[in-house]
Design an enzyme around this catalytic site. Structure first.
Site, PDB file in Angstrom:
ATOM      1  N   SER A  61      -2.501  -9.230   6.820  1.00  0.00           N
ATOM      2  CA  SER A  61      -2.037  -7.882   7.083  1.00  0.00           C
ATOM      3  C   SER A  61      -1.260  -7.932   8.393  1.00  0.00           C
ATOM      4  O   SER A  61      -1.796  -8.333   9.430  1.00  0.00           O
ATOM      5  CB  SER A  61      -3.236  -6.933   7.195  1.00  0.00           C
TER       6      SER A  61
ATOM      7  N   ASP B   4       0.812  -1.216   0.000  1.00  0.00           N
ATOM      8  CA  ASP B   4       0.000   0.000   0.000  1.00  0.00           C
ATOM      9  C   ASP B   4       0.850   1.273   0.000  1.00  0.00           C
ATOM     10  O   ASP B   4       0.618   2.173  -0.796  1.00  0.00           O
ATOM     11  CB  ASP B   4      -0.946   0.025   1.205  1.00  0.00           C
TER      12      ASP B   4
ATOM     13  N   ASP C 220      -5.805   2.668  13.210  1.00  0.00           N
ATOM     14  CA  ASP C 220      -4.555   3.385  12.965  1.00  0.00           C
ATOM     15  C   ASP C 220      -4.781   4.761  12.334  1.00  0.00           C
ATOM     16  O   ASP C 220      -4.088   5.716  12.665  1.00  0.00           O
ATOM     17  CB  ASP C 220      -3.618   2.536  12.101  1.00  0.00           C
TER      18      ASP C 220
ATOM     19  N   ARG D  77       2.177   4.214  16.655  1.00  0.00           N
ATOM     20  CA  ARG D  77       1.632   5.287  15.816  1.00  0.00           C
ATOM     21  C   ARG D  77       1.967   6.683  16.308  1.00  0.00           C
ATOM     22  O   ARG D  77       2.399   7.535  15.511  1.00  0.00           O
ATOM     23  CB  ARG D  77       0.115   5.121  15.652  1.00  0.00           C
TER      24      ARG D  77
HETATM   25  N1  ARG Z   1      -5.967  -4.292  15.957  1.00  0.00           N
HETATM   26  C1  ARG Z   1      -4.699  -3.775  16.308  1.00  0.00           C
HETATM   27  C2  ARG Z   1      -4.799  -2.317  16.682  1.00  0.00           C
HETATM   28  O1  ARG Z   1      -5.746  -1.692  16.365  1.00  0.00           O
HETATM   29  C3  ARG Z   1      -3.655  -4.039  15.263  1.00  0.00           C
HETATM   30  C4  ARG Z   1      -3.646  -3.116  14.099  1.00  0.00           C
HETATM   31  C5  ARG Z   1      -2.596  -3.505  13.116  1.00  0.00           C
HETATM   32  N2  ARG Z   1      -2.424  -2.513  12.126  1.00  0.00           N
HETATM   33  C6  ARG Z   1      -2.218  -2.772  10.833  1.00  0.00           C
HETATM   34  N3  ARG Z   1      -2.137  -1.751  10.039  1.00  0.00           N
HETATM   35  N4  ARG Z   1      -2.125  -3.989  10.364  1.00  0.00           N
HETATM   36  O2  ARG Z   1      -3.934  -1.773  17.303  1.00  0.00           O
END
Ligand code: ARG
Length: 394
Positions: free
Chosen positions: A172, A13, A121, A92
């Site tokens: 992912s 991406d 995110d 993040r």
């Molecule tokens: N569900 C988890 C969270 O919200 C993991 C997110 C993983 N992010 C990703 N872009 N694959 O923190």
């Protein structure tokens, strides 16, 4: 020409986002922030330029992540919904801080992230950037361009973009030194067991090598493993390796995302699970009862807050001041045995231990004032007794 700093991972991406933003007329500065994820980051940075970036940077933020983000989470034993150690939620805000710094240095007027519109995110990025650098426009190309995964792959193919072939993985993945999350593919059926090959940090139960380690803490900070001192980053890495080989730290859960979706999540976080178990245990020995009880309540609040993107909120600051005050006495050692399915604690000791053998013992040397118990219980039970008396008579 407008300049944008993109949070670039090297995955499909954000690789396509480099080319797409350049095509929209931006000068793209691709910024790969190393928070302990695996992979050839130097290669990814070189590739960013071939994708059309005007500049590409690799920023080693591992020590900053360990000290400024992971340690506060450990101090608060942070587990969202009692289980998830906030792996991605912690990285993040740091990535945002780096983006804002790079944007300022480069004189950029925009930053960009590669999040979709369904996850947490995007919220963490945009709320954090809004607090850190409100003057910057935030672009979310992956959310806005409306391409499916197939479209994205076709876009890269049509333009002959150098994207990694591993980007075609059905999962992912997000990873940093606090753990790894695995989503999508067959895992979207919450009834389906995770295939063995989704795991890279933790051994399968039948290959697990049982271990016992002693973790040393000073004022809430893990400072040694089996008596060998190290900085927080080293300690986290060492514990991760031992606990991962022992098969500890797998988490399979259905999680409530901030955007309202229930999501099946698989995590492996051997370092986080082992260190949190040890740290919490040491607090049971060194924190006074009422403080410990209040802390458990605030821990849940802290985890929710950080999960929901409010890292840069005044409430998190205030909670961290509370945490810092409590951590002054969290010094000592914990003996833990990571294993498939969990981490057991086999022992703990501290120079500041509140455990008093003379008070606790049922053997000789008992110093507890047994006679005081009867009067204490009479007063402790007084309100309930009185209430019962009145209401029984009615
Ligand atoms: N569900 C988890 C969270 O919200 C993991 C997110 C993983 N992010 C990703 N872009 N694959 O923190």
């Amino acid at each position: 020409m407008r300049k944008v700093v993109l949070a670039y991972s090297g995955g499909l991406d954000t690789s396509v986002a480099v080319a797409w933003l350049a095509e929209q007329g931006f000068d793209v500065i691709a910024c790969l922030v190393d928070v302990g994820q695996p992979g050839d980051k130097a290669e990814a940075v070189v590739r960013a330029k071939r994708l059309g970036a005007a500049d590409a940077l690799l920023i080693d933020a591992r020590a900053r992540f360990a000290e400024g983000f992971v340690l506060p989470a450990l101090a608060m034993n942070a587990l969202y919904q009692g289980r998830y150690p906030l792996v991605s939620a912690l990285s993040r805000p740091l990535i945002c801080a780096v983006l804002a710094e790079v944007a300022r240095d480069a004189g950029a007027d925009a930053v960009a992230h590669g999040c979709t519109g369904k996850g947490n995110d995007q919220v963490r990025f945009e709320v954090s950037l809004g607090a850190l650098a409100p003057e910057l426009e935030v672009l979310a190309p992956v959310r806005d361009w409306g391409m499916t995964r197939e479209d994205t792959i076709a876009y890269a193919r049509d333009r002959d973009l150098p994207v990694r072939t591993t980007a075609s993985s059905p999962y992912s993945i997000d990873e940093n030194l606090w753990g790894r999350s695995i989503e999508c593919g067959v895992l979207e059926n919450p009834w389906t067991a995770p295939p063995r090959d989704v795991f890279t940090l933790t051994a399968d139960p039948q290959d697990a090598r049982p271990a016992e380690v002693v973790i040393g803490f000073e004022q809430g900070v893990p400072v040694s493993v089996d008596g060998v001192a190290g900085d927080p980053l080293e300690v986290i890495e060492r514990i991760g390796a031992v606990a991962g080989a022992a098969g500890a730290g797998r988490i399979d859960m259905v999680e409530d995302r901030l955007v309202g979706i229930k999501s099946r999540e698989v995590y492996e976080a051997p370092a986080a699970v082992t260190l949190t178990t040890a740290h919490r245990d040491l607090e049971s020995l060194t924190l006074e009862r009422a403080t410990a009880r209040e802390k458990r309540r605030l821990e849940a609040l802290w985890a929710d807050l950080v999960y929901e993107g409010q890292w840069f909120s005044p409430l998190r600051d205030a909670l961290d001041a509370f945490a810092a005050s409590t951590q002054r006495c969290v010094t000592g050692e914990v003996r833990v045995a990571p294993a498939p399915g969990g981490v057991s604690v086999c022992g703990r000791r501290s120079p500041l231990s509140l455990y008093d053998h003379a008070l606790a013992t049922y053997d000789e040397g008992d110093a507890f004032a047994h006679a005081d118990a009867a009067g204490f219980i009479r007063l402790w039970g007084l309100p309930t007794r009185r209430w019962a008396q009145v209401h029984r008579e009615r």
